[in-house]
Design a protein around this motif. Structure first.
Motif, PDB file in Angstrom:
ATOM      1  N   VAL A  98     -38.700  34.507  10.666  1.00 31.18           N
ATOM      2  CA  VAL A  98     -39.787  34.577   9.694  1.00 31.18           C
ATOM      3  C   VAL A  98     -39.405  33.895   8.378  1.00 31.18           C
ATOM      4  O   VAL A  98     -40.195  33.147   7.797  1.00 31.18           O
ATOM      5  N   ILE A  99     -38.179  34.125   7.912  1.00 31.26           N
ATOM      6  CA  ILE A  99     -37.820  33.651   6.569  1.00 31.26           C
ATOM      7  C   ILE A  99     -37.275  32.238   6.561  1.00 31.26           C
ATOM      8  O   ILE A  99     -37.200  31.625   5.489  1.00 31.26           O
ATOM      9  N   PHE A 107     -31.904  27.656   4.239  1.00 31.98           N
ATOM     10  CA  PHE A 107     -31.674  27.615   5.679  1.00 31.98           C
ATOM     11  C   PHE A 107     -31.932  26.259   6.320  1.00 31.98           C
ATOM     12  O   PHE A 107     -31.807  26.125   7.538  1.00 31.98           O
ATOM     13  N   THR A 108     -32.273  25.249   5.526  1.00 31.89           N
ATOM     14  CA  THR A 108     -32.393  23.875   6.059  1.00 31.89           C
ATOM     15  C   THR A 108     -31.870  22.901   5.008  1.00 31.89           C
ATOM     16  O   THR A 108     -32.601  22.040   4.508  1.00 31.89           O
ATOM     17  N   THR A 109     -30.612  23.022   4.652  1.00 33.91           N
ATOM     18  CA  THR A 109     -30.051  22.210   3.573  1.00 33.91           C
ATOM     19  C   THR A 109     -30.017  20.721   3.923  1.00 33.91           C
ATOM     20  O   THR A 109     -30.102  19.880   3.033  1.00 33.91           O
ATOM     21  N   ARG A 110     -29.906  20.380   5.200  1.00 32.82           N
ATOM     22  CA  ARG A 110     -29.852  18.960   5.572  1.00 32.82           C
ATOM     23  C   ARG A 110     -31.217  18.292   5.469  1.00 32.82           C
ATOM     24  O   ARG A 110     -31.329  17.089   5.703  1.00 32.82           O
ATOM     25  N   GLY A 126     -41.399  25.679  15.254  1.00 29.47           N
ATOM     26  CA  GLY A 126     -42.171  26.863  14.905  1.00 29.47           C
ATOM     27  C   GLY A 126     -41.293  28.013  14.474  1.00 29.47           C
ATOM     28  O   GLY A 126     -40.064  27.911  14.402  1.00 29.47           O
ATOM     29  N   TYR A 127     -41.954  29.131  14.180  1.00 34.38           N
ATOM     30  CA  TYR A 127     -41.216  30.304  13.742  1.00 34.38           C
ATOM     31  C   TYR A 127     -40.217  30.768  14.808  1.00 34.38           C
ATOM     32  O   TYR A 127     -39.106  31.204  14.480  1.00 34.38           O
ATOM     33  N   LEU A 677     -26.395  32.627  11.034  1.00 33.41           N
ATOM     34  CA  LEU A 677     -27.801  32.300  10.798  1.00 33.41           C
ATOM     35  C   LEU A 677     -28.206  32.600   9.365  1.00 33.41           C
ATOM     36  O   LEU A 677     -28.881  31.787   8.717  1.00 33.41           O
ATOM     37  N   PHE A 678     -27.817  33.753   8.857  1.00 28.33           N
ATOM     38  CA  PHE A 678     -28.208  34.142   7.508  1.00 28.33           C
ATOM     39  C   PHE A 678     -27.298  33.555   6.428  1.00 28.33           C
ATOM     40  O   PHE A 678     -27.549  33.790   5.241  1.00 28.33           O
ATOM     41  N   ARG A 679     -26.255  32.839   6.832  1.00 29.71           N
ATOM     42  CA  ARG A 679     -25.338  32.201   5.888  1.00 29.71           C
ATOM     43  C   ARG A 679     -24.890  33.205   4.830  1.00 29.71           C
ATOM     44  O   ARG A 679     -24.979  32.967   3.623  1.00 29.71           O
ATOM     45  N   VAL A 680     -24.379  34.320   5.288  1.00 26.74           N
ATOM     46  CA  VAL A 680     -24.072  35.438   4.403  1.00 26.74           C
ATOM     47  C   VAL A 680     -23.059  35.033   3.328  1.00 26.74           C
ATOM     48  O   VAL A 680     -23.292  35.228   2.123  1.00 26.74           O
TER      49      VAL A 680
END
Length: 917
Positions: A98-99, A107-110, A126-127, A677-680
């Motif tokens: 969702v986020i 979450f999409t730095t490239r 998609g989601y 995934l969450f790049r904590v």
């Protein structure tokens, strides 16, 4: 009556676990009651020889009732662990889906960071569809976009998935075979449904072991086939990668260069004589310049301070000040101070660079080797230089100039050793030269002494090291120089392909001599062995404190667990998590630090060295030490005295460890995937960076501050740690695929999910550099071969202990696997290391037809400190700067205009001109 009740309860539990439905119990009469030795009469079971045999075994072999302690069984523990971690994973993935589109900067730095921008990252899918659509990206595009190392890792995930599919197909047959087979008495007391479909509790000599052997042949046969296919793919893409128009593919690192060849023109001429005048573009002998490095680093800090002061003036309209280091109460004008400091640094750096470059200039003209020249004494390293330079002996002339030339042609270490421990003959010769020089030339000795003082003052800056980068214009020449033995002496003119791009090289390590590097290697190996023994005791203590099975061996803790039943469930959940933190987080960090003792030349080489240690460490700790952790000293002593006992120990203990490894893999996948995934860690660092460090200008906001990085700075993927994790997965798969077939279904899902997660991260997050070009894949495949041998030997030992003649049938499989390993090491690994000559020649002919310009490579491998004699600050720092969070607001835009108006007069207020070259 008590025996009747106990046996009834036990058999009902066994019947449920093994799916055996008991017949209806008839009423007991007096005759039946008088025959307690007949188990069938007591329980009312009849007509089932399997149950009768099972009960007989239970009477003779069953452990005491306290051995299980009414604790949680394997199936229950797996359900508890799965319910916690898998639920956490599912919830986390749903939230991420969702986020991820709502927070693209995180979450999409490239997609937006220009330095690592990727065309593949433009389509976010998609989601939820990204989970499977990332698999639709073409592999050739992946190599270009995410790099060969990342693509190879994804191929390994795909290979693990395919092997798991074959193992799962095997399990469709093996699970019912194991589940319906007669079991030993141990299973009757402590076993459950999960253990009922494993090989552990089969009786000695059971015919069901035939299925184990057949399943092993199918699984490992497919493994051999798959590895051949993977090598075919890898050699193809590796060849394409090595022939790309990149400077590292045309450049070699040469080490242990003879002293007489330690000049750019001499080394270049040497290789030109070997491969042709037009084949060598440049040669750059590495120069010792530690003092220059420190000055360049100091200049970098000074420029940052000056630009920050200018930004303060431009934004706030006031000249910033700072306290004097010597007198805290004295305030100094920051712009004036840092401008003067930058000017002084530039004036110090520029002449140093010029002096270093002069020392590499040719003293004499070079000429080509003439076949008619006298024979070269090959016993003297570098003697070929006497055929390249006219004048065979530079010390034969009694002049200070020739003496100085000779001194500058030797390495700093040799010079210092000679100065500190001079033999009597050499000392007398030097005295004669000095006395002669004093008589014939006035002031020459003083000049020479001044040169020596300057050399010492510069901390040996300018002295040539015994390493160099040589850049070719022909791929065939570059790869030929690496594969050809340049000298009959083992360590003279060692060549290897450039280990990485210049920005990822460890320049301070490149100039270390062979003796120092060998000492570092020995220290690293010794530290690794010592750490392995130390870690054994750490793991032993950890298992004794956290493992419920070990805790129950102590009567006090066993009673405590009985009094607190919830604690056992909590320990069963936390144990695999803590074990993974210990083994997969802390251990790799320590081993990578130990690898740094080897003084390796580049980041990719360091990663490869650390990965080798991690992989072997994982195998040793998880399949040797962890199995005997309760009595490690005694077991190790017996193994040393009788090595065969090692395989007996493996065969006896490994089958019972399957459930633990399943839990460990589930926990590792769930936690690591969510962290990834969450790049904590990066988001926590970005949070602190947002509130710490300088942030006046856009340039400052884009820089790291200590350990804290902005969200736009993406660290490289640490392949050594990542691939080591899946060495463990592969090892578990190979060992348990036929022994505990249910494990194939777990690895199938884990490999498939990991492939999806890391495809997403490589496409949208991580940069494609540094890249070893698939070297990590070669190491991984080598480790896999070791894992396969361990798995097959373990299965052979297990069948032998179980007194099954099917153990003999495993010997041909082991022989086939050994021959396959020999086959791969004959050519496959060698071809993967360097570019084949035919492919190199093909690319060279193509470059000639296209008239490719190689001049862009000429100075790429020059030491970075030698490239910029002068650097100036950005005197517009702070202009047109608004607050980061209000860039688009009208109100802040008006404030920005006012601030920029004040910034226009900043240069006049500074009353200082910028430093230009």
């Amino acid at each position: 009556e008590e025996a009747h009740g106990l046996l009834t309860k036990s058999l009902l539990r066994i019947s449920v676990d093994t799916k055996v439905i008991p017949r209806k119990q008839p009423a007991m009469d007096a005759t039946t009651a008088e025959q307690p030795d007949s188990m069938m009469n007591i329980m009312g079971w009849s007509g089932n020889s399997f149950i009768e045999r099972f009960l007989q075994d239970s009477i003779s072999q069953a452990p005491s009732a306290s051995s299980c302690d009414d604790g949680l069984k394997t199936g229950s523990v797996l359900v508890q662990v799965a319910s916690v971690y898998v639920s956490l994973l599912v919830a986390g993935v749903l939230i991420f889906c969702v986020i991820r589109k709502k927070l693209p900067r995180a979450f999409t730095t490239r997609k937006w960071v220009s330095e690592i921008k990727s065309p593949l990252a433009e389509d976010q899918f998609g989601y939820f569809s990204w989970i499977w659509k990332v698999y639709s990206v073409d592999s050739e595009k992946l190599i270009e976009d995410i790099g060969l190392d990342a693509t190879c890792f994804l191929r390994l995930m795909n290979m693990g998935f395919r092997l798991s599919v074959v193992g799962a197909i095997n399990s469709i047959v093996l699970l019912p075979i194991y589940g319906t087979a007669p079991k030993t008495g141990d299973f009757g007391e402590c076993g459950d449904a999960v253990e009922g479909v494993a090989i552990e509790f089969l009786r000695n000599g059971a015919p069901q072991f035939a299925g184990t052997v057949v399943g092993s042949y199918i699984f490992f046969g497919y493994t051999i086939y798959t590895m051949l296919k993977e090598f075919t793919w890898f050699l193809r893409v590796r060849g394409k990668w090595l022939r790309r128009f990149k400077s590292r593919n045309y450049t070699i690192l040469v080490r242990n260069i003879p002293e007489k060849l330690r000049k750019d023109n001499l080394l270049k001429s040497y290789y030109e004589n070997l491969y042709g005048e037009n084949c060598v573009l440049a040669a750059h002998v590495l120069i010792h310049c530690s003092k220059l490095d420190s000055l360049v680093e100091k200049r970098k800090v000074c420029i940052g301070n000056l630009e920050h002061a200018l930004a303060e003036l431009a934004i706030n309209g006031k000249r910033p000040t700072h306290a004097d280091i010597g007198e805290k109460k004295l305030k100094m004008d920051s712009i004036d101070f840092y401008t003067e400091e930058l000017k002084n640094l530039n004036e110090d750096i520029a002449p140093r660079i010029e002096e270093i470059k002069k020392k590499q200039q040719p003293d004499l003209e070079t000429r080509e080797l003439n076949p008619d020249d006298e024979m070269i004494d090959s016993s003297e390293p570098g003697s070929i230089a006497s055929k390249i330079i006219p004048g065979k002996n530079l010390l034969s002339q009694n002049s200070s100039q020739n003496l100085l030339s000779a001194m500058t042609s030797v390495s700093s270490k040799t010079l210092l050793k000679t100065m500190s421990s001079v033999t009597s003959d050499t000392k007398s010769m030097a005295d004669n030269v000095v006395s002669t020089t004093r008589e014939k030339t006035s002031g020459a000795v003083e000049t020479l002494v001044d040169k020596g003082k300057d050399l010492l003052a510069m901390e040996e800056d300018g002295v040539a090291d015994d390493a160099a980068f040589v850049t070719f214009t022909r791929l065939a020449a570059a790869n030929g120089a690496v594969q050809m033995n340049q000298s009959e002496q083992p360590y003279v003119l060692e060549g290897e392909m450039a280990p990485d791009k210049p920005r990822y090289l460890f320049w301070k390590m490149l100039g270390k001599d062979r003796e120092t590097r060998q000492l570092g290697f020995l220290l690293s190996m010794a530290a690794t062995v010592a750490f392995c023994f130390f870690w054994t005791f750490v793991v032993t203590a950890f298992v004794g404190l956290v493992d419920v099975t070990k805790l129950k061996e102590n009567p006090d803790t066993n009673q405590w667990l009985k009094d607190h039943p919830g604690i056992e469930a909590l320990f069963n959940i936390l144990y695999p998590l803590l074990f993974n933190i210990l083994s997969l987080v802390l251990m790799p960090v320590i081993l990578k630090f130990i690898s740094q003792l080897e003084l390796l030349p580049a980041d990719s080489v360091l990663e490869a060295s650390a990965f080798r240690k991690m992989a072997l460490f994982t195998i040793i700790q998880n399949f040797f030490v962890n199995l005997v952790s309760s009595s490690v000293i005694n077991e190790l002593g017996e193994i040393v005295q009788e090595p065969v006992k090692l395989f007996e120990l493996l065969a006896d203990t490994l089958p019972g460890k399957a459930s633990f490894y399943i839990k460990s893999m589930m926990v590792t996948t769930c936690i690591s995937s969510l962290m990834e995934l969450f790049r904590v860690v990066p988001l926590i660092q970005a949070f602190f960076r947002r509130h710490l460090g300088r942030r006046l200008t856009k340039k400052e906001r884009a820089l790291s501050s200590g350990p804290f990085h902005p969200i736009s700075v993406v660290n490289k993927m640490v392949y050594s740690r990542l691939m080591n994790r899946y060495v463990f997965y592969y090892l578990v798969l190979y060992v348990y695929s036929a022994m505990t077939p249910i494990i194939n279904w777990f690895t199938l899902v884990l490999f498939l999910f990991a492939g999806s997660v890391y495809r997403h991260q490589f496409i949208y997050i991580y940069p494609n550099t540094p890249d070893s070009g698939g070297q990590m894949w070669l190491i991984f495949m080598n480790v896999q071969l070791i894992c396969i041998i361990i798995a097959q030997v373990t299965l052979l030992a297990f069948l032998t202990i179980k007194q099954s003649w099917w153990a003999v049938a495993m010997i041909p499989l082991l022989v086939i696997q050994s021959l396959f390993i020999v086959y791969l090491h004959q050519r496959h690994f060698k071809i993967g290391a360097v570019l084949p000559a035919y492919t190199a020649l093909e690319q060279d002919l193509e470059n000639t037809e296209k008239s490719v310009d190689f001049s862009v490579f000429k100075d790429e491998y020059v030491h970075p400190a030698l490239k910029e004699p002068f650097l100036d600050a950005d005197w517009d720092a702070g202009k047109f700067e608004d607050k980061e969070e209000d860039d688009n607001s009208v109100e802040n835009g008006e404030k920005g205009k006012e601030k920029n108006a004040a910034a226009d007069v900043a240069r006049d207020m500074a009353n200082l001109d910028p430093i230009v070259e």
